[in-house]
Design a protein around this motif. Structure first.
Motif, PDB file in Angstrom:
ATOM      1  N   HIS A 124       0.755  -1.258  -0.276  1.00 16.24           N
ATOM      2  CA  HIS A 124       0.127   0.046  -0.042  1.00 16.24           C
ATOM      3  C   HIS A 124       0.986   1.204   0.000  1.00 16.24           C
ATOM      4  O   HIS A 124       0.216   2.272   0.618  1.00 16.24           O
ATOM      5  N   ASP A 141      -5.946   1.853   3.958  1.00 19.09           N
ATOM      6  CA  ASP A 141      -5.854   0.290   3.914  1.00 19.09           C
ATOM      7  C   ASP A 141      -7.154  -0.801   3.696  1.00 19.09           C
ATOM      8  O   ASP A 141      -7.211  -1.548   2.870  1.00 19.09           O
ATOM      9  N   SER A 184      -3.371   3.154  -3.385  1.00 18.35           N
ATOM     10  CA  SER A 184      -3.659   2.730  -1.907  1.00 18.35           C
ATOM     11  C   SER A 184      -3.613   3.714  -0.860  1.00 18.35           C
ATOM     12  O   SER A 184      -4.285   3.604  -0.115  1.00 18.35           O
TER      13      SER A 184
END
Length: 550
Positions: free
Chosen positions: A409, A419, A414
Motif C-alpha cells: 500500500h 488500507d 492505496s
C-alpha cells in the motif's frame, strides 16, 4: 463437406469449448478447422479432415505444427484514436520518483526545437509529486519557461506548465457542465492541474494536432501492433476525436483494419435530446471491419487524482462526488438507451459510483440488453451483491492493479483509499466465482495492450516476469481458463452476442500461440510468440513465425 474451403488450419491443440473444459487443456489429437466466407464451417481431427477430403477442397492449408489455436483475443476496453493524442511526446510511464521525473523532463526540454510551440509528455504517475500537493511546481526550474502539457497515466488529468496555463488563458474561475475542476494554489490561481476532460480541454484545445495523414498511418501501425500480440478485435469506448469515422474510412480505403473495432461512443453530462438521438443514429454506421454498437458513459473519474465517487472521502478529503452534477441525468441516459435496445457500458471506479450504476441497472425493465460496468476498482461485499443482482457484466483490467498498486500500500492509489478500501482491490476472482460475466482488457493507452501480459497478471496478481514483486491480493487471482475466457467467450457474453468460441457457425477470428495459454506458466506465456492472427478467415503471419503452407 463437398463445398470449397477458403482456409484449413491444422494444429496440435485447438481450444474448442470441450478442450477448455477438460482437465488437460489439450486436444486429444491434432485438429483441423475449416473456414468458408469468414465462418467456421467444420472442426475435425486431422485424420478425419483428410478422410473427408478437406485439404483437397481448401484454397489454403496452414499447418501450425505444435502451436495452440484459441478463439481470437478481444480487448474489451481500448482508446485507439484518442490514444494517438494522449501518447504524443515524452513517455514518462513507470517513473515514480520525483527527482527521476524532473531529471527526465529537464533532459528532454532542451532537446526540443526552439520553434516547437508545445512540448508534450504522457504517462506521469501521481507518485512523482512525492506526497506534495499536485501542481506545476513539479516543473519549477526545468520547463525552460516553455509550454508543457503532460497527461497523467490515468488519462483523466493533466499537468500544464505556467506558460501553458497563461497561453490558454485559464483563469481559475471557469465553470464546467460536469465535475471537471482546476487545481488552484492558496491564492486561488491555477496551479497547472486539470482534472477530467472538460478542464483538460481548456489547454489541450490550443495544442496543435497531428496531420490527418499522420494519424491514419499511426492508427494503422497501432492496430497492426495489437494484431501482432494476438488481438483480433477491440472495443473502442469513446468518440473523443470528431473525425474518428473519417480516419477509419480513410484507413479502410487504403487497407483492411488489422483488427476489428466495435465502437461505443461516449455520452457526457449536459447532453440534450438531440445528443441521445444522434447516438442512436451512430448505431447504423459500419465499415468492413468496424461498426458502432452501444454507448459509453462515466459515473466518476479516478482514485489517483481524487475524482472517483466514494461512500466516504479519500484520505485527502476528495473523491466525494459523481462526475455528473446531477446523477439522475445519468439514469435518464441509461434508461433511454435501454428502451431502444442499446447496451451501455459505464466507467465506475469508486465504491459509491459502482453501487449507483448497479442500482440504476437493477431498476431497468427486464430485457435481453446486456449492460456492463468498467474498472470496478474498490468493491465492498454489499456492492458486489448489487452487481450480481443487476445482471451487469464486469469489464476489468488486471494490469491496472499489478502495474500501479503495491501489496504494501505504498502506492498513490492505496494511500488515497487507506488500507481497508485498498484491500478490496480488483476483486476479479470473487466476481467470477459469484457468476458475473467477467471480461478483460487493457484500457490502452492507460496500460500496455499486449494480452499475454494481462493474462499473466490476471493469474499472478503481479507484473509478468517480476517474481520479486509481492502479489496484490493473490486470493483474487484467476485461473488460466478464466483469464483466457475473459479475452474470448466472456467478452462476447459481456456484449450480449455469440462469439469467442471455436465451433461451427461462429466467425473465424482466431489466435495461434506458440505456447498453450491454459497449460503454460503465466510468466512464460507472457513471452510466448504469436504465430498467427486470423480475422474473418484471413490469416496475418507474424514476422517471427514459421508456418507450413500446405
Amino acid at each position: 463437406m463437398t463445398d470449397t474451403i477458403d482456409l484449413l488450419l491444422i494444429a496440435d491443440t485447438v481450444l474448442t469449448p470441450e478442450v477448455i473444459a477438460s482437465a488437460s487443456g489439450r486436444s486429444p489429437e491434432r485438429t483441423a478447422i475449416a473456414v468458408r466466407d469468414g465462418i467456421i464451417v467444420g472442426i475435425a481431427s486431422e485424420a478425419g479432415a483428410h478422410a473427408a477430403g478437406w485439404p483437397a477442397a481448401a484454397a489454403e492449408v496452414l499447418d501450425v505444427g505444435d502451436a495452440t489455436v484459441s478463439a481470437g483475443f478481444v480487448d474489451a476496453h481500448i482508446h485507439p484514436i484518442m490514444g494517438l493524442q494522449l501518447t504524443r511526446g515524452l513517455d514518462l510511464s513507470g517513473i515514480t520518483e520525483r527527482e527521476a521525473v524532473r531529471s527526465t523532463i529537464a533532459a528532454y526540454v532542451p532537446e526540443r526545437p526552439a520553434d516547437e510551440d508545445w512540448i508534450l509528455a504522457w504517462g506521469l504517475d501521481p507518485a512523482a509529486f512525492g506526497g506534495r500537493e499536485f501542481g506545476n511546481d513539479l516543473l519549477t526550474g526545468i520547463d525552460g519557461g516553455r509550454k508543457l502539457f503532460i497527461t497523467l497515466f490515468d488519462g483523466h488529468s493533466a499537468l500544464a506548465s505556467a506558460a501553458a496555463i497563461e497561453a490558454a488563458g485559464v483563469r481559475g474561475d471557469e465553470v464546467f457542465s460536469d465535475a471537471s475542476a482546476l487545481g488552484l494554489d492558496a491564492d486561488g490561481r491555477p496551479n497547472g492541474m486539470l482534472y477530467e476532460f472538460s478542464a483538460q480541454d481548456l489547454v489541450l484545445s490550443h495544442v496543435p494536432e497531428l496531420t490527418f495523414d499522420d494519424r491514419v498511418q499511426q492508427l494503422a501501425d497501432l492496430l497492426g501492433g495489437m494484431a501482432a500480440t494476438g488481438i483480433v478485435a477491440g472495443q473502442m469506448l469513446d468518440l473523443m476525436a470528431a473525425d474518428s469515422f473519417d480516419l477509419l474510412e480513410e484507413l479502410e480505403r487504403r487497407q483492411d483494419l488489422p483488427i476489428r473495432l466495435r465502437i461505443s461512443p461516449s455520452v457526457f453530462p449536459g447532453f440534450t435530446r438531440e445528443d441521445l438521438e444522434r447516438h442512436l443514429r451512430f448505431q447504423e454506421l459500419a465499415g468492413r471491419r468496424w461498426y458502432v454498437r452501444g454507448v459509453k458513459l462515466m459515473i466518476d473519474g479516478t482514485i489517483d487524482n481524487g475524482t472517483a465517487w466514494l461512500f466516504e472521502p479519500d484520505t485527502k478529503g476528495e473523491s466525494t462526488q459523481s462526475i455528473w452534477l446531477d446523477p439522475a441525468e445519468y439514469r435518464e441516459a441509461v434508461r433511454f438507451f435501454h428502451e431502444h435496445g442499446i447496451p451501455t457500458t459505464t466507467h465506475a471506479i469508486g465504491d459509491k459510483g459502482i453501487a449507483f450504476v448497479a442500482e440504476t441497472l437493477s431498476a431497468l425493465p427486464a430485457s435481453d440488453v446486456q449492460h456492463r460496468i468498467e474498472h470496478i476498482e474498490t468493491l465492498p461485499d454489499e456492492v458486489l451483491d448489487e452487481i450480481i443482482a443487476s445482471g451487469a457484466a464486469a469489464s476489468m483490467q488486471p494490469t491496472h492493479c499489478t502495474l500501479y498498486t503495491r501489496a504494501d500500500h505504498t502506492d498513490n492509489w492505496s494511500q488515497r483509499l487507506g488500507d481497508e478500501r485498498a484491500d478490496r482491490a480488483w476483486r476479479t476472482r470473487d466476481l467470477r466465482d459469484r457468476g458475473a460475466i467477467l471480461t478483460l482488457g487493457s484500457d490502452w493507452p492507460i496500460a500496455p495492450y499486449d494480452p499475454r501480459g494481462v493474462v499473466a497478471a490476471a493469474q499472478l496478481r503481479r507484473p509478468a516476469g517480476r517474481e520479486e514483486v509481492e502479489p496484490v491480493r493473490p486470493d483474487q487471482s484467476l485461473s488460466a481458463r478464466a483469464a483466457v475466457e475473459g479475452y474470448t467467450s466472456e467478452y462476447w457474453r459481456s456484449v450480449g452476442e455469440p462469439g469467442g468460441r471455436i465451433e461451427p457457425g461462429l466467425p473465424a477470428d482466431l489466435t495461434v500461440w506458440a505456447l498453450n495459454p491454459l497449460t503454460t506458466d503465466p510468466d512464460a506465456f507472457a513471452e510466448s510468440p504469436v504465430i498467427l492472427t486470423v480475422v474473418g478467415g484471413r490469416p496475418s503471419v507474424s514476422p517471427a513465425s514459421t508456418v507450413d503452407a500446405g
